[in-house]
Design a protein around this motif. Structure first.
Motif, PDB file in Angstrom:
ATOM      1  N   ASP A  81       0.770  -0.642   0.115  1.00  0.00           N
ATOM      2  CA  ASP A  81       0.005   0.200   0.013  1.00  0.00           C
ATOM      3  C   ASP A  81       0.956   1.569   0.535  1.00  0.00           C
ATOM      4  OD1 ASP A  81      -1.913  -1.898   0.321  1.00  0.00           O
ATOM      5  OD2 ASP A  81      -2.459  -1.780   1.768  1.00  0.00           O
ATOM      6  N   GLN A  82       2.440   1.173   0.645  1.00  0.00           N
ATOM      7  CA  GLN A  82       2.578   2.554   0.657  1.00  0.00           C
ATOM      8  C   GLN A  82       3.656   2.786  -0.421  1.00  0.00           C
ATOM      9  OE1 GLN A  82       5.639   3.289   3.946  1.00  0.00           O
ATOM     10  NE2 GLN A  82       4.441   1.178   5.246  1.00  0.00           N
ATOM     11  N   LEU A  83       3.626   1.005  -0.866  1.00  0.00           N
ATOM     12  CA  LEU A  83       4.771   2.234  -2.537  1.00  0.00           C
ATOM     13  C   LEU A  83       3.775   2.562  -3.475  1.00  0.00           C
ATOM     14  CD1 LEU A  83       7.127  -1.488  -2.683  1.00  0.00           C
ATOM     15  CD2 LEU A  83       7.485   0.734  -2.039  1.00  0.00           C
ATOM     16  N   ARG A  84       2.601   1.513  -3.540  1.00  0.00           N
ATOM     17  CA  ARG A  84       1.739   2.348  -4.711  1.00  0.00           C
ATOM     18  C   ARG A  84       1.153   4.129  -4.196  1.00  0.00           C
ATOM     19  NH1 ARG A  84      -0.060  -1.450  -7.636  1.00  0.00           N
ATOM     20  NH2 ARG A  84       0.188  -4.197  -7.020  1.00  0.00           N
ATOM     21  N   GLU A  85       0.655   4.096  -3.157  1.00  0.00           N
ATOM     22  CA  GLU A  85       0.501   5.882  -3.328  1.00  0.00           C
ATOM     23  C   GLU A  85       1.850   6.277  -3.207  1.00  0.00           C
ATOM     24  OE1 GLU A  85       0.028   8.624   1.451  1.00  0.00           O
ATOM     25  OE2 GLU A  85       0.245   6.233   1.090  1.00  0.00           O
ATOM     26  N   ARG A  86       2.958   6.167  -3.105  1.00  0.00           N
ATOM     27  CA  ARG A  86       4.387   6.298  -3.201  1.00  0.00           C
ATOM     28  C   ARG A  86       4.660   6.708  -4.610  1.00  0.00           C
ATOM     29  NH1 ARG A  86       8.510   7.568   0.605  1.00  0.00           N
ATOM     30  NH2 ARG A  86       7.708   7.475   2.494  1.00  0.00           N
ATOM     31  N   LEU A  87       4.419   5.691  -5.322  1.00  0.00           N
ATOM     32  CA  LEU A  87       4.667   5.662  -7.211  1.00  0.00           C
ATOM     33  C   LEU A  87       3.729   4.462  -7.426  1.00  0.00           C
ATOM     34  CD1 LEU A  87       7.716   2.646  -5.928  1.00  0.00           C
ATOM     35  CD2 LEU A  87       7.667   5.174  -7.411  1.00  0.00           C
ATOM     36  N   PRO A  88       2.564   5.817  -7.820  1.00  0.00           N
ATOM     37  CA  PRO A  88       0.930   6.310  -7.990  1.00  0.00           C
ATOM     38  C   PRO A  88       1.225   6.065 -10.118  1.00  0.00           C
ATOM     39  CG  PRO A  88       1.887   8.316  -7.957  1.00  0.00           C
ATOM     40  CD  PRO A  88       2.725   7.836  -7.595  1.00  0.00           C
ATOM     41  N   GLY A  89       2.271   5.797 -11.201  1.00  0.00           N
ATOM     42  CA  GLY A  89       2.571   5.524 -12.227  1.00  0.00           C
ATOM     43  C   GLY A  89       3.582   4.414 -12.696  1.00  0.00           C
ATOM     44  N   THR A  90       3.641   3.509 -11.048  1.00  0.00           N
ATOM     45  CA  THR A  90       4.829   2.129 -11.261  1.00  0.00           C
ATOM     46  C   THR A  90       4.224   1.187 -10.864  1.00  0.00           C
ATOM     47  OG1 THR A  90       6.829   4.172 -10.304  1.00  0.00           O
ATOM     48  CG2 THR A  90       6.999   1.452 -10.165  1.00  0.00           C
ATOM     49  N   GLN A  91       4.087   0.080 -11.656  1.00  0.00           N
ATOM     50  CA  GLN A  91       3.703  -1.509 -11.567  1.00  0.00           C
ATOM     51  C   GLN A  91       4.864  -1.727 -10.336  1.00  0.00           C
ATOM     52  OE1 GLN A  91       3.624  -3.528 -14.765  1.00  0.00           O
ATOM     53  NE2 GLN A  91       2.917  -5.473 -13.905  1.00  0.00           N
ATOM     54  N   VAL A  92       4.402  -1.943  -9.513  1.00  0.00           N
ATOM     55  CA  VAL A  92       4.604  -2.658  -7.766  1.00  0.00           C
ATOM     56  C   VAL A  92       3.826  -4.436  -8.103  1.00  0.00           C
ATOM     57  CG1 VAL A  92       4.878  -3.017  -5.588  1.00  0.00           C
ATOM     58  CG2 VAL A  92       3.971  -0.463  -6.722  1.00  0.00           C
ATOM     59  N   LYS A  93       4.880  -5.376  -8.057  1.00  0.00           N
ATOM     60  CA  LYS A  93       5.528  -6.121  -7.772  1.00  0.00           C
ATOM     61  C   LYS A  93       5.880  -7.241  -6.578  1.00  0.00           C
ATOM     62  CE  LYS A  93       5.500  -8.043 -13.148  1.00  0.00           C
ATOM     63  NZ  LYS A  93       6.320  -8.138 -14.201  1.00  0.00           N
ATOM     64  N   ILE A  94       4.490  -7.661  -5.854  1.00  0.00           N
ATOM     65  CA  ILE A  94       5.345  -7.893  -4.408  1.00  0.00           C
ATOM     66  C   ILE A  94       4.501  -9.228  -4.101  1.00  0.00           C
ATOM     67  CG2 ILE A  94       3.367  -6.461  -3.499  1.00  0.00           C
ATOM     68  CD1 ILE A  94       5.485  -6.141  -1.552  1.00  0.00           C
ATOM     69  N   THR A  95       5.462  -9.768  -3.537  1.00  0.00           N
ATOM     70  CA  THR A  95       4.641 -11.482  -3.287  1.00  0.00           C
ATOM     71  C   THR A  95       4.038 -11.114  -1.809  1.00  0.00           C
ATOM     72  OG1 THR A  95       5.715 -12.914  -4.289  1.00  0.00           O
ATOM     73  CG2 THR A  95       4.412 -13.508  -2.534  1.00  0.00           C
ATOM     74  N   VAL A  96       2.799 -10.887  -1.381  1.00  0.00           N
ATOM     75  CA  VAL A  96       1.485 -10.664   0.173  1.00  0.00           C
ATOM     76  C   VAL A  96       2.134 -11.500   0.470  1.00  0.00           C
ATOM     77  CG1 VAL A  96       0.333  -9.067   0.864  1.00  0.00           C
ATOM     78  CG2 VAL A  96       1.134  -8.274  -0.747  1.00  0.00           C
ATOM     79  N   THR A  97       2.002 -12.491   1.684  1.00  0.00           N
ATOM     80  CA  THR A  97       2.470 -13.427   2.232  1.00  0.00           C
ATOM     81  C   THR A  97       1.676 -12.517   4.106  1.00  0.00           C
ATOM     82  OG1 THR A  97       4.645 -13.039   2.814  1.00  0.00           O
ATOM     83  CG2 THR A  97       3.586 -15.043   1.527  1.00  0.00           C
ATOM     84  N   PHE A  98       1.802 -10.984   4.217  1.00  0.00           N
ATOM     85  CA  PHE A  98       1.033 -10.991   5.493  1.00  0.00           C
ATOM     86  C   PHE A  98       0.366 -10.502   5.591  1.00  0.00           C
ATOM     87  CE2 PHE A  98       0.789  -8.901   9.846  1.00  0.00           C
ATOM     88  CZ  PHE A  98       0.571 -10.241  10.397  1.00  0.00           C
ATOM     89  N   PRO A  99      -0.793  -9.255   5.953  1.00  0.00           N
ATOM     90  CA  PRO A  99      -1.201 -11.267   6.358  1.00  0.00           C
ATOM     91  C   PRO A  99      -1.814 -11.655   5.279  1.00  0.00           C
ATOM     92  CG  PRO A  99      -3.398  -9.147   6.228  1.00  0.00           C
ATOM     93  CD  PRO A  99      -1.788  -8.358   5.876  1.00  0.00           C
TER      94      PRO A  99
END
Length: 221
Positions: A81-99
């Protein structure tokens, strides 16, 4: 030796001409553009204040993608959520395992699961470990890179079934021997002494609590 002329004009004509002014230095080259893609290694730094130095405000204009897939320290929904807020025009790929995402696990703890099922044995492993098992043991190297945990678990159980592993495990119940109370008391004293040294020189290398799902002031693994 010849006498020098006394007149100013003649004397000036005898002197060599002044050197020409050097040409001005060229302007410094512009800084290189930021990379269009940033990939973090599987053991990159934890998401602390120094991590966000890489993402200034306003964000880098040419950064199109940041890939944190399968990272062992960058895996929380809050970080995404923080990365998408800071980088609105950037594609963020992250493997969310928590929660854990909905449907990714059965039961909140081992007490809520059927101990006779193979899935209950696999459930404590991280999604990264399950993906690696799909790749290294069953050869699904490319296909499973974008799968979430629920689909990874489904395919892994299917691979075990195709290989002939039963989904039901055999339960063996054995009656243990109670530990003497004196041993338990001595062990409790040692554990409390170990916990009290958190942040000191005697336990400086074990002060980082890296498992957010464990709700405790300190723990030992």
């Amino acid at each position: 030796l010849l006498p020098l002329p006394s007149r100013r004009g003649v004397l000036g004509s005898c002197l060599p001409p002044p050197p020409p002014h050097p040409p001005p230095l060229p302007p410094p080259p512009p800084p290189p553009p930021p990379p269009p893609q940033l990939t973090a290694a599987p053991t990159s730094p934890r998401p602390g204040p120094l991590f966000f130095v890489f993402f200034p405000t306003p964000p880098l204009p040419n950064l199109r993608e940041i890939d944190l897939s399968f990272n062992q320290k960058l895996y929380t929904q809050d970080l995404e959520d923080q990365l998408r807020e800071r980088l609105p025009g950037t594609q963020v790929k992250i493997t969310v395992t928590f929660p854990p995402p909905a449907g990714s696990k059965v039961g909140n703890s081992a007490a809520d699961r059927d101990a006779s099922l193979l899935r209950s044995q696999l459930e404590p492993y991280k999604t990264l470990v399950l993906r690696q098992r799909l790749e290294s043991v069953f050869g699904q190297r490319l296909e499973c890179q974008t799968l979430d945990r629920a689909e990874v678990m489904r395919r892994l159980l299917a691979c075990y079934a195709d290989a002939g592993f039963p989904q039901q495990r055999k339960l063996v119940r054995a009656q243990g021997t109670p530990v003497p109370q004196g041993v338990l008391d001595a062990l409790l004293v040692e554990l409390r002494d170990w916990a009290s040294k958190a942040g000191t020189r005697e336990r400086r290398h074990n002060t980082q609590q890296e498992r957010p799902s464990i709700s405790a002031q300190t723990y030992m693994i």
